[in-house]
Motif scaffolding. Structure first.
Motif, PDB file in Angstrom:
ATOM      1  N   ALA A   1       0.819  -1.211   0.000  1.00 37.23           N
ATOM      2  CA  ALA A   1       0.000   0.000   0.000  1.00 37.23           C
ATOM      3  C   ALA A   1       0.851   1.258   0.000  1.00 37.23           C
ATOM      4  CB  ALA A   1      -0.951   0.001   1.200  1.00 37.23           C
ATOM      5  N   THR A   2       2.060   1.168   0.519  1.00 47.58           N
ATOM      6  CA  THR A   2       2.973   2.309   0.498  1.00 47.58           C
ATOM      7  C   THR A   2       3.311   2.685  -0.944  1.00 47.58           C
ATOM      8  OG1 THR A   2       3.926   1.535   2.584  1.00 47.58           O
ATOM      9  CG2 THR A   2       5.175   3.184   1.343  1.00 47.58           C
ATOM     10  N   ILE A   3       3.534   1.675  -1.767  1.00 47.90           N
ATOM     11  CA  ILE A   3       3.851   1.926  -3.182  1.00 47.90           C
ATOM     12  C   ILE A   3       2.653   2.540  -3.885  1.00 47.90           C
ATOM     13  CG2 ILE A   3       4.590   0.859  -5.348  1.00 47.90           C
ATOM     14  CD1 ILE A   3       5.810  -1.428  -3.669  1.00 47.90           C
ATOM     15  N   LEU A   4       1.467   1.990  -3.633  1.00 48.18           N
ATOM     16  CA  LEU A   4       0.262   2.518  -4.283  1.00 48.18           C
ATOM     17  C   LEU A   4      -0.046   3.936  -3.814  1.00 48.18           C
ATOM     18  CD1 LEU A   4      -1.416   0.984  -6.414  1.00 48.18           C
ATOM     19  CD2 LEU A   4      -0.020  -0.547  -5.018  1.00 48.18           C
ATOM     20  N   THR A   5       0.257   4.236  -2.560  1.00 48.41           N
ATOM     21  CA  THR A   5       0.066   5.608  -2.072  1.00 48.41           C
ATOM     22  C   THR A   5       0.970   6.572  -2.835  1.00 48.41           C
ATOM     23  OG1 THR A   5      -0.534   4.836   0.154  1.00 48.41           O
ATOM     24  CG2 THR A   5       0.198   7.121  -0.048  1.00 48.41           C
ATOM     25  N   GLU A   6       2.199   6.136  -3.087  1.00 52.31           N
ATOM     26  CA  GLU A   6       3.128   6.947  -3.876  1.00 52.31           C
ATOM     27  C   GLU A   6       2.563   7.226  -5.262  1.00 52.31           C
ATOM     28  OE1 GLU A   6       7.013   5.690  -6.228  1.00 52.31           O
ATOM     29  OE2 GLU A   6       7.370   5.704  -4.054  1.00 52.31           O
ATOM     30  N   TYR A   7       1.974   6.209  -5.887  1.00 52.40           N
ATOM     31  CA  TYR A   7       1.389   6.388  -7.214  1.00 52.40           C
ATOM     32  C   TYR A   7       0.205   7.347  -7.171  1.00 52.40           C
ATOM     33  CZ  TYR A   7       3.950   2.187  -8.727  1.00 52.40           C
ATOM     34  OH  TYR A   7       4.917   1.269  -9.043  1.00 52.40           O
ATOM     35  N   VAL A   8      -0.689   7.134  -6.211  1.00 48.96           N
ATOM     36  CA  VAL A   8      -1.870   7.994  -6.087  1.00 48.96           C
ATOM     37  C   VAL A   8      -1.452   9.456  -5.934  1.00 48.96           C
ATOM     38  CG1 VAL A   8      -3.776   8.588  -4.531  1.00 48.96           C
ATOM     39  CG2 VAL A   8      -3.410   6.200  -5.192  1.00 48.96           C
ATOM     40  N   ARG A   9      -0.435   9.654  -5.137  1.00 50.04           N
ATOM     41  CA  ARG A   9       0.041  11.026  -4.891  1.00 50.04           C
ATOM     42  C   ARG A   9       0.714  11.609  -6.127  1.00 50.04           C
ATOM     43  NH1 ARG A   9       3.522  12.572   0.531  1.00 50.04           N
ATOM     44  NH2 ARG A   9       3.195  14.853   0.446  1.00 50.04           N
ATOM     45  N   ALA A  10       1.594  10.834  -6.758  1.00 45.99           N
ATOM     46  CA  ALA A  10       2.345  11.332  -7.919  1.00 45.99           C
ATOM     47  C   ALA A  10       1.436  11.609  -9.108  1.00 45.99           C
ATOM     48  CB  ALA A  10       3.429  10.334  -8.299  1.00 45.99           C
ATOM     49  N   LEU A  11       0.397  10.779  -9.261  1.00 45.32           N
ATOM     50  CA  LEU A  11      -0.498  10.917 -10.406  1.00 45.32           C
ATOM     51  C   LEU A  11      -1.687  11.828 -10.116  1.00 45.32           C
ATOM     52  CD1 LEU A  11      -0.497   7.172 -11.544  1.00 45.32           C
ATOM     53  CD2 LEU A  11       0.755   9.084 -12.586  1.00 45.32           C
ATOM     54  N   GLU A  12      -1.700  12.379  -8.909  1.00 45.36           N
ATOM     55  CA  GLU A  12      -2.755  13.320  -8.492  1.00 45.36           C
ATOM     56  C   GLU A  12      -4.152  12.710  -8.662  1.00 45.36           C
ATOM     57  OE1 GLU A  12      -2.000  16.898 -10.710  1.00 45.36           O
ATOM     58  OE2 GLU A  12      -0.367  17.500  -9.381  1.00 45.36           O
ATOM     59  N   VAL A  13      -4.250  11.452  -8.234  1.00 38.16           N
ATOM     60  CA  VAL A  13      -5.541  10.760  -8.258  1.00 38.16           C
ATOM     61  C   VAL A  13      -6.403  11.314  -7.129  1.00 38.16           C
ATOM     62  CG1 VAL A  13      -6.675   8.514  -7.940  1.00 38.16           C
ATOM     63  CG2 VAL A  13      -4.530   8.676  -9.236  1.00 38.16           C
ATOM     64  N   ASP A  14      -7.685  11.508  -7.411  1.00 34.75           N
ATOM     65  CA  ASP A  14      -8.607  12.010  -6.392  1.00 34.75           C
ATOM     66  C   ASP A  14      -8.618  11.059  -5.206  1.00 34.75           C
ATOM     67  OD1 ASP A  14     -10.594  13.539  -5.147  1.00 34.75           O
ATOM     68  OD2 ASP A  14     -12.180  12.285  -5.995  1.00 34.75           O
ATOM     69  N   LEU A  15      -8.262  11.552  -4.041  1.00 36.45           N
ATOM     70  CA  LEU A  15      -8.145  10.716  -2.844  1.00 36.45           C
ATOM     71  C   LEU A  15      -9.305  11.012  -1.910  1.00 36.45           C
ATOM     72  CD1 LEU A  15      -6.362   8.625  -1.369  1.00 36.45           C
ATOM     73  CD2 LEU A  15      -5.155  10.546  -0.308  1.00 36.45           C
ATOM     74  N   ASP A  16     -10.373  10.214  -2.013  1.00 32.23           N
ATOM     75  CA  ASP A  16     -11.502  10.404  -1.105  1.00 32.23           C
ATOM     76  C   ASP A  16     -11.196   9.733   0.227  1.00 32.23           C
ATOM     77  OD1 ASP A  16     -12.075   7.633  -1.320  1.00 32.23           O
ATOM     78  OD2 ASP A  16     -13.379   7.988  -3.038  1.00 32.23           O
ATOM     79  N   SER A  17     -12.071   9.920   1.203  1.00 30.67           N
ATOM     80  CA  SER A  17     -11.790   9.441   2.560  1.00 30.67           C
ATOM     81  C   SER A  17     -11.741   7.920   2.626  1.00 30.67           C
ATOM     82  CB  SER A  17     -12.835   9.978   3.546  1.00 30.67           C
ATOM     83  OG  SER A  17     -14.129   9.517   3.206  1.00 30.67           O
ATOM     84  N   ASP A  18     -12.549   7.219   1.827  1.00 29.75           N
ATOM     85  CA  ASP A  18     -12.541   5.757   1.867  1.00 29.75           C
ATOM     86  C   ASP A  18     -11.203   5.194   1.393  1.00 29.75           C
ATOM     87  OD1 ASP A  18     -15.068   5.690   2.865  1.00 29.75           O
ATOM     88  OD2 ASP A  18     -16.013   4.790   1.108  1.00 29.75           O
ATOM     89  N   LEU A  19     -10.722   5.682   0.256  1.00 36.19           N
ATOM     90  CA  LEU A  19      -9.459   5.179  -0.261  1.00 36.19           C
ATOM     91  C   LEU A  19      -8.305   5.545   0.662  1.00 36.19           C
ATOM     92  CD1 LEU A  19      -7.868   3.718  -2.428  1.00 36.19           C
ATOM     93  CD2 LEU A  19      -7.744   5.864  -3.725  1.00 36.19           C
ATOM     94  N   ALA A  20      -8.310   6.766   1.173  1.00 34.60           N
ATOM     95  CA  ALA A  20      -7.249   7.193   2.091  1.00 34.60           C
ATOM     96  C   ALA A  20      -7.248   6.337   3.351  1.00 34.60           C
ATOM     97  CB  ALA A  20      -7.428   8.663   2.449  1.00 34.60           C
ATOM     98  N   THR A  21      -8.430   6.066   3.885  1.00 31.78           N
ATOM     99  CA  THR A  21      -8.529   5.250   5.097  1.00 31.78           C
ATOM    100  C   THR A  21      -8.089   3.824   4.824  1.00 31.78           C
ATOM    101  OG1 THR A  21     -10.393   6.610   5.840  1.00 31.78           O
ATOM    102  CG2 THR A  21     -10.085   4.492   6.937  1.00 31.78           C
ATOM    103  N   ALA A  22      -8.473   3.292   3.660  1.00 26.85           N
ATOM    104  CA  ALA A  22      -8.081   1.932   3.301  1.00 26.85           C
ATOM    105  C   ALA A  22      -6.561   1.801   3.224  1.00 26.85           C
ATOM    106  CB  ALA A  22      -8.712   1.547   1.965  1.00 26.85           C
ATOM    107  N   LEU A  23      -5.913   2.727   2.549  1.00 25.83           N
ATOM    108  CA  LEU A  23      -4.453   2.674   2.411  1.00 25.83           C
ATOM    109  C   LEU A  23      -3.760   2.890   3.748  1.00 25.83           C
ATOM    110  CD1 LEU A  23      -4.142   4.659  -0.936  1.00 25.83           C
ATOM    111  CD2 LEU A  23      -3.530   2.240  -0.602  1.00 25.83           C
ATOM    112  N   LEU A  24      -4.270   3.814   4.551  1.00 24.20           N
ATOM    113  CA  LEU A  24      -3.661   4.077   5.852  1.00 24.20           C
ATOM    114  C   LEU A  24      -3.790   2.867   6.768  1.00 24.20           C
ATOM    115  CD1 LEU A  24      -2.318   5.933   7.877  1.00 24.20           C
ATOM    116  CD2 LEU A  24      -4.557   6.942   8.379  1.00 24.20           C
ATOM    117  N   PHE A  25      -4.981   2.275   6.778  1.00 22.92           N
ATOM    118  CA  PHE A  25      -5.176   1.093   7.620  1.00 22.92           C
ATOM    119  C   PHE A  25      -4.292  -0.058   7.150  1.00 22.92           C
ATOM    120  CE2 PHE A  25      -7.373  -2.918   8.616  1.00 22.92           C
ATOM    121  CZ  PHE A  25      -7.354  -2.828  10.010  1.00 22.92           C
TER     122      PHE A  25
END
Length: 343
Positions: free
Chosen positions: A136-160
């Motif tokens: 999930a750390t790698i996918l978080t990097e991608y989401v951030r770099a690609l400026e993907v819309d990060l809603d609360s569900d996806l953010a919570t899922a990756l953080l958890f």
């Protein structure tokens, strides 16, 4: 071109993505699949599927799927054998067809994103970082770099997922995990995170953990136990997480019968012991085993055991002797343990 840009470029050339989770997927695998699906959506892919094999039995995994409304489908080999042109096959949190998944060996894979130890990974796109604590750390990097819309569900899922796979940053966490968590924290839902962190526990899980406590045998700093037969596969890692905390224990291994296989879970904070290699060396010829130096798992088909023994009591006695004998040999232990023979 960065790896995130390379991934998006591949996705833009495709019309469908089939994301295959490993057997009995955990939060790291599920969150990574969700994030990859979201990235694929931003690249214009409308046909997105997440598949899994095995069971989702751990209470945290069930809560994760239910609270986040994860659209999962049971895996069928036809999903990879009859793919149309332009369809991608992706693995997250695992990497090799036929290992910890039911994808036929030698199946061509397009995307692999993983952090588990593995060799000979073969895919068009590979991001394999063993040094990280979570996929999930790698996918978080991608989401951030690609400026993907990060809603609360996806953010919570990756953080958890990051918290879960690193035992709240106590196992395998790097500065990259902390940076990812800091970014996700500002977008997450604290109440949802609390619910994911404290789901109810089934009676079957408590029974299995109790059985493992009763059956424990120690040999120096090594503890070996079993849960008998259980329908709660994920009670094994929960039992071994509990038993490795026993005073004087540095390595704990718990096994059990789940359906038609022997499942094994191991933990070792001892830097002298690499439990991934221990399980691989001990059982690689009859099943599969591997993982990190401190966290590992394995699976052995019942095979001939089930063919010649129908009584569960006899079956478990034989399995206990065989499993323990191999572990004792691999760990170079003596035959005595707390006054009782392990072999």
């Amino acid at each position: 071109m960065s790896r995130s840009q390379e991934l998006r470029s591949m996705l833009r050339e495709s019309s469908e993505i089939n994301i295959v989770c490993h057997n009995n997927p955990d939060p790291d695998c599920l969150a990574s699949a969700l994030a990859l699906g979201r990235i694929a959506a931003t690249a214009g892919i409308d046909e997105r599927h997440i598949f899994y094999s095995g069971d989702i039995s751990h209470q945290q995994n069930r809560a994760f799927v239910n609270l986040l409304n994860v659209d999962l489908k049971p895996f069928d080999t036809a999903e990879v054998e009859d793919r149309p042109p332009g369809s991608l096959l992706a693995f997250v949190d695992h990497s090799i067809p036929g290992r910890n998944n039911t994808v036929p060996p030698d199946t061509p894979v397009d995307i692999v994103i993983d952090h588990h130890p593995a060799e000979d990974i073969d895919a068009r796109f590979v991001d394999h970082r063993e040094e990280l604590g979570a996929a999930a750390t790698i996918l978080t990097e991608y989401v951030r770099a690609l400026e993907v819309d990060l809603d609360s569900d996806l953010a919570t899922a990756l953080l958890f997922a990051i918290r879960s796979d690193t035992l709240d940053f106590l196992r395998g966490a790097t500065t990259v995990e902390y940076e990812a968590a800091g970014y996700l924290h500002d977008h997450g839902d604290p109440e949802l995170l609390r619910k994911l962190s404290s789901p109810s526990v089934s009676g079957g899980t408590i029974d299995a953990i109790s059985t493992a406590i009763d059956n424990r045998r120690t040999n120096g700093a090594v503890l070996i136990s079993h849960v008998g037969r259980t329908t709660e596969r994920d009670s094994l890692p929960q039992a071994v997480d509990y038993l490795v905390r026993l005073e004087g224990v540095k390595t704990a291994i718990v096994f059990g019968l789940v359906k038609e296989s022997i499942q094994i879970s191991a933990r070792s904070p001892d830097p002298r012991v690499h439990v991934g290699e221990v399980l691989n060396n001990a059982f690689g010829d009859v099943g599969s085993g591997g993982g990190h130096h401190d966290v590992a798992g394995g699976e052995i088909p019942l095979g001939l055991f089930a063919d010649y023994v129908t009584d569960d009591g006899q079956l478990l006695d034989i399995i206990e002797q065989v499993i323990t004998t191999r572990l004792v040999a691999e760990l170079n232990l003596s035959a005595e343990a707390d006054g009782s023979e392990l072999t």
